[in-house]
Design a protein around this motif. Structure first.
Motif, mmCIF file in Angstrom:
data_model
loop_
_atom_site.group_PDB
_atom_site.id
_atom_site.type_symbol
_atom_site.label_atom_id
_atom_site.label_comp_id
_atom_site.label_asym_id
_atom_site.label_seq_id
_atom_site.Cartn_x
_atom_site.Cartn_y
_atom_site.Cartn_z
ATOM 1 N N LEU A 1 0.883 -1.157 0.000
ATOM 2 C CA LEU A 1 0.000 0.000 0.000
ATOM 3 C C LEU A 1 0.920 1.205 0.000
ATOM 4 N N ARG A 2 0.620 2.174 -0.850
ATOM 5 C CA ARG A 2 1.457 3.368 -0.878
ATOM 6 C C ARG A 2 0.686 4.547 -0.307
ATOM 7 N N PHE A 3 1.290 5.187 0.674
ATOM 8 C CA PHE A 3 0.716 6.394 1.255
ATOM 9 C C PHE A 3 1.512 7.579 0.710
ATOM 10 N N THR A 4 0.815 8.562 0.174
ATOM 11 C CA THR A 4 1.479 9.739 -0.360
ATOM 12 C C THR A 4 1.059 10.948 0.458
ATOM 13 N N VAL A 5 2.049 11.666 0.981
ATOM 14 C CA VAL A 5 1.768 12.922 1.686
ATOM 15 C C VAL A 5 1.793 14.019 0.626
#
Length: 166
Positions: free
Chosen positions: A89-93
């Protein structure tokens, strides 16, 4: 038959992000491979050093057989072919431009990852855990910590059982 993702809070380290005056509001996007991108409904003021901003955002990705076959097939491939670079899962700020400067673009400032494969291998979900946020311009630099929960083990076990039956 679901994966639950919670984006709890974000804290920044001393970095170019912390000192960049143009970065004022932040939101977080979460993406599962190329299926789904969800973002926190609010962008919050950038935290000062030592502070955290709290999103307390929760989302569920359904992976039941009946309605979400493609997502299930993706989870199967992730368990069967460990060489894929897509098992996270990729979390992007993301920096959200201020109200008075809407001509500015949203800008990805950092990325954090949770490996679904690792959750399965270790047989444990990630509960309120801080994960490193890496600078989008220098992926060796950690710019902060994102506290997340990812409950996927039950769904991954279910998919794995199905793999064994195939």
């Amino acid at each position: 038959e679901k994966i639950r993702i919670e984006i709890i809070s974000l804290g920044l380290t001393e970095s170019r992000i912390a000192s960049d005056e143009t970065i004022q509001q932040l939101f977080v996007e979460c993406r599962l491979y190329n299926f789904l991108a969800e973002e926190t409904p609010l962008s919050l003021p950038k935290p000062t050093s030592g502070q955290r901003i709290h999103y307390n955002y929760s989302n569920v990705i359904h992976v039941d057989k009946a309605n979400n076959h493609a997502r299930r097939e993706y989870l199967k491939s992730l368990l069967l072919k460990p060489d894929l670079h897509t098992d996270s899962l990729r979390f992007t700020v993301v920096s959200d431009p201020p109200e008075d400067e809407q001509d500015l673009e949203c800008e990805d400032i950092g990325f954090a990852y949770v490996s679904l494969r690792e959750i399965f291998e270790k047989q444990r979900d990630i509960i309120e855990q801080d994960i490193d946020v890496f600078d989008s311009q220098d992926d060796s630099a950690v710019i902060g910590k994102l506290k997340v929960t990812v409950e996927a083990l039950h769904a991954l076990r279910s998919v794995y059982e199905e793999c064994k039956d195939d």
